[in-house]
Design a protein around this motif. Structure first.
Motif, PDB file in Angstrom:
ATOM      1  N   THR A 166       0.457  -1.310  -0.184  1.00 23.63           N
ATOM      2  CA  THR A 166       0.301   0.096   0.032  1.00 23.63           C
ATOM      3  C   THR A 166       1.027   1.396   0.123  1.00 23.63           C
ATOM      4  O   THR A 166       2.574   0.977   0.202  1.00 23.63           O
ATOM      5  N   TYR A 167       0.353   2.277  -0.086  1.00 26.75           N
ATOM      6  CA  TYR A 167       0.974   4.305  -0.120  1.00 26.75           C
ATOM      7  C   TYR A 167       1.948   3.346   0.906  1.00 26.75           C
ATOM      8  O   TYR A 167       2.602   3.971   1.013  1.00 26.75           O
ATOM      9  N   GLY A 168       1.223   3.923   2.347  1.00 31.94           N
ATOM     10  CA  GLY A 168       1.930   3.669   3.432  1.00 31.94           C
ATOM     11  C   GLY A 168       3.007   2.717   3.450  1.00 31.94           C
ATOM     12  O   GLY A 168       4.671   2.723   3.914  1.00 31.94           O
ATOM     13  N   PHE A 169       3.251   1.430   3.521  1.00 30.68           N
ATOM     14  CA  PHE A 169       3.731   0.607   3.205  1.00 30.68           C
ATOM     15  C   PHE A 169       4.810   0.816   1.994  1.00 30.68           C
ATOM     16  O   PHE A 169       6.513   0.705   3.028  1.00 30.68           O
ATOM     17  N   LEU A 170       4.676   1.169   1.853  1.00 31.55           N
ATOM     18  CA  LEU A 170       6.269   1.820   0.856  1.00 31.55           C
ATOM     19  C   LEU A 170       6.936   3.257   1.498  1.00 31.55           C
ATOM     20  O   LEU A 170       8.397   3.116   1.620  1.00 31.55           O
ATOM     21  N   PHE A 171       6.061   4.390   2.559  1.00 33.00           N
ATOM     22  CA  PHE A 171       6.677   4.270   3.283  1.00 33.00           C
ATOM     23  C   PHE A 171       7.498   3.792   4.430  1.00 33.00           C
ATOM     24  O   PHE A 171       8.840   4.294   4.693  1.00 33.00           O
ATOM     25  N   VAL A 172       6.770   3.054   4.562  1.00 39.55           N
ATOM     26  CA  VAL A 172       7.299   2.386   6.034  1.00 39.55           C
ATOM     27  C   VAL A 172       8.967   2.077   5.244  1.00 39.55           C
ATOM     28  O   VAL A 172      10.058   1.463   5.792  1.00 39.55           O
ATOM     29  N   ASN A 173       8.759   1.682   4.458  1.00 41.14           N
ATOM     30  CA  ASN A 173      10.514  -0.119   3.774  1.00 41.14           C
ATOM     31  C   ASN A 173      11.541   1.859   3.357  1.00 41.14           C
ATOM     32  O   ASN A 173      12.453   1.371   3.137  1.00 41.14           O
ATOM     33  N   VAL A 174      10.628   2.876   2.446  1.00 41.76           N
ATOM     34  CA  VAL A 174      12.036   3.863   2.761  1.00 41.76           C
ATOM     35  C   VAL A 174      12.626   4.030   3.786  1.00 41.76           C
ATOM     36  O   VAL A 174      13.486   4.349   3.881  1.00 41.76           O
ATOM     37  N   LEU A 175      11.966   4.627   4.879  1.00 42.31           N
ATOM     38  CA  LEU A 175      12.736   4.570   6.221  1.00 42.31           C
ATOM     39  C   LEU A 175      13.338   3.329   6.821  1.00 42.31           C
ATOM     40  O   LEU A 175      14.813   3.512   7.126  1.00 42.31           O
ATOM     41  N   LEU A 176      12.927   2.226   6.269  1.00 42.05           N
ATOM     42  CA  LEU A 176      14.246   1.187   6.717  1.00 42.05           C
ATOM     43  C   LEU A 176      15.249   0.894   5.724  1.00 42.05           C
ATOM     44  O   LEU A 176      16.836   0.681   6.243  1.00 42.05           O
ATOM     45  N   LEU A 177      14.649   1.779   4.528  1.00 42.80           N
ATOM     46  CA  LEU A 177      16.452   1.814   3.681  1.00 42.80           C
ATOM     47  C   LEU A 177      17.374   2.816   3.982  1.00 42.80           C
ATOM     48  O   LEU A 177      18.286   3.052   3.897  1.00 42.80           O
ATOM     49  N   MET A 178      16.856   3.557   4.646  1.00 47.77           N
ATOM     50  CA  MET A 178      17.659   5.068   4.944  1.00 47.77           C
ATOM     51  C   MET A 178      18.595   5.030   6.030  1.00 47.77           C
ATOM     52  O   MET A 178      19.782   5.188   5.631  1.00 47.77           O
ATOM     53  N   PRO A 179      18.649   4.047   6.585  1.00 46.11           N
ATOM     54  CA  PRO A 179      20.021   3.585   7.493  1.00 46.11           C
ATOM     55  C   PRO A 179      20.650   2.248   6.871  1.00 46.11           C
ATOM     56  O   PRO A 179      22.144   2.384   7.211  1.00 46.11           O
ATOM     57  N   ILE A 180      19.928   1.219   6.229  1.00 42.83           N
ATOM     58  CA  ILE A 180      20.658   0.567   4.697  1.00 42.83           C
ATOM     59  C   ILE A 180      21.849   1.417   4.143  1.00 42.83           C
ATOM     60  O   ILE A 180      22.803   0.944   4.420  1.00 42.83           O
ATOM     61  N   ALA A 181      21.291   1.981   3.709  1.00 45.81           N
ATOM     62  CA  ALA A 181      22.376   2.716   3.066  1.00 45.81           C
ATOM     63  C   ALA A 181      23.290   3.770   3.320  1.00 45.81           C
ATOM     64  O   ALA A 181      24.575   3.653   2.634  1.00 45.81           O
ATOM     65  N   PHE A 182      22.755   4.037   4.590  1.00 49.12           N
ATOM     66  CA  PHE A 182      23.840   4.386   5.474  1.00 49.12           C
ATOM     67  C   PHE A 182      25.131   3.967   6.153  1.00 49.12           C
ATOM     68  O   PHE A 182      25.596   3.941   6.371  1.00 49.12           O
TER      69      PHE A 182
END
Lengths: 181, 181, 181, 181
Positions: free
Chosen positions: A83-99
């Motif tokens: 869902t649209y909301g689930f996309l954001f939760v995944n973006v949040l997860l990717l933020m520390p991973i790419a860091f």
């Protein structure tokens, strides 16, 4: 965040996976850029040996991000859609991973040469790993509570335990930091 | 690593291929960043000619990684699916592949300007290539022993020989290094 | 290169497209890295205006590579599948495409500040574009002669003319270079 | 741009999404490269705290580009296919998106240290965001007028409002800039 989502708002997670794979692929290769190419005439063997913390950082970062990617992959085999909301939760997860390549490089540089600076470096690394673990759990909870996960996976303890490999890495890191002092 | 895998744990390899393609795409373009843009007023033709080892490194790295990618692609046309353990074996394979631009650049810089440093540079390059070849074979063995490969491909000698192109590159490199001395 | 290819060797072109898209995506964003971030206290407007050749290089490179990508996309709507040899032909095509940001940046830097160095810069740029155009045609020929293209596309003049947009860009560049002298 | 498009020219949008995801993935991770790794012996905690504008730029850029990606994803759930012209409109949209890390970094560096230079930095940032918003609307209009969108989506006000989240960010940025003076 998106409590009014109706069933028809569930879309395929294919593109979320493609995007996440792109971010994972970039993050996993990033630390190769940190390794300096020896100048012409410079002793190659020595230049490489002197940089071994950078090589170690590359290997550590590759294996860590590779593991997180494999866990993300495994999680998504039981995700039915997004869902649209689930996309954001995944973006949040990717933020520390790419860091993650950053604290890995900081630890590698301090571990061998900046001994009294190892602890703050480890705190940064362990903190990033802990954030990844927490957000991984948030993604899991979000998916299971919104009906984005197969019913079997939501019930099964075996599936639930699967995302937890990275949980155990963070305390391990802290343990190593204490030993190192 | 994952001997208790049941048949239902086999998932599509689509996402493994997408992730690998991302890593391949980054690795293959990386050495273009090593080529220095001439300053305004600098003689452009001379600046470019003087950098020809960097151009050669870009071309070599592009063709080598392109070949490995094509072999990876060909291997996966006979892979039926993936398991959690198989993801890790592939992450291991991708580690020296994403690293390959580094030894390529080291060799290119030493080949023309740091003559007595060519041999250690070649050892690094050849060693990385050999590691790719060995891990390629490990991926192949893992897939055929875990039933992740079509039965026909597991039996066929023609298919088996397919992954071996890169095997032959490493000794060639060493041969060139000896000639070069 | 691969004349003994049998029909069963034709695989889906999906992964070739994913890999190519990765290379295109990296190449198209590369020149944003060339734009320098003003230091604190530095006049921001002036720092940006002084760098306008870099901005122009980013825009030019984005539009050029975007056009080549769109042409590659269009070509592959009529490609039925891929062979091992066709993968290599595509790797060859991607090599000058991923290189394109470099000559674009060289031209942009010399155009405004290194006036007598514009012509060699343009030759590098035009030569790279010409190589892209030639290899695009090679990919096309390879696909149509090996039966990798739909019969309708192989016959149709309309389809054939489609890959030619980038052909016309190279002479245009040379024309501009002559005007510029 | 392409008014003579016939229905048979409509191709799947899968590859357009893959390419866009690649560009999004690169843009979203770019600012991690701006964060400097402390030297051995340097005080790690201080080096990190002193760089907090860079950390903030990474987070801001990640969340902003992540939001735009989610909007792009949502838009494409109602897109039925793509034409040659539609590819170009999307390339145009991706151009300011891949550029976004630059103004974000400029604002972050000036916000805390170059106080009188905040306004031009904000104008650059807000202008880029406004361009993204305008081009997002152009993509939407192009798709709905060329029959590339599902009939339901073309009619529905709810769908139409969906792409507008980023619209509201640009004025917010300007408001913050005024407050900051």
């Amino acid at each position: 965040m998106e409590p009014r989502e109706q069933p028809e708002d569930i879309a395929s997670s294919a593109r979320l996976e493609t995007f996440a794979d792109g971010v994972f692929a970039i993050a996993i290769t990033l630390l190769v850029l940190e390794i300096r190419i020896p100048e012409p005439g410079e002793n190659v063997a020595r230049a490489i040996l002197n940089q071994w913390p950078s090589f170690l950082a590359y290997i550590t970062s590759f294996l860590t991000i590779g593991t997180i990617w494999a866990d993300h992959h495994r999680l998504f085999t039981v995700i039915r859609g997004t869902t649209y909301g689930f996309l954001f939760v995944n973006v949040l997860l990717l933020m520390p991973i790419a860091f993650l390549p950053y604290p890995t490089a900081v630890v590698a540089r301090q571990w061998f040469e900046g001994k009294d600076q190892v602890v703050p470096a480890m705190l940064l690394y362990g903190g990033t790993m802990a954030l990844v673990a927490v957000l991984f759990r948030v993604v899991w909870r979000y998916a299971s509570s919104r009906g984005l996960m197969s019913a079997e996976a939501t019930r099964s303890r075996a599936y639930r335990r699967r995302g937890e490999l990275i949980y155990r890495l963070a305390p391990l890191i802290y343990g190593l930091a204490l030993l190192r002092r």
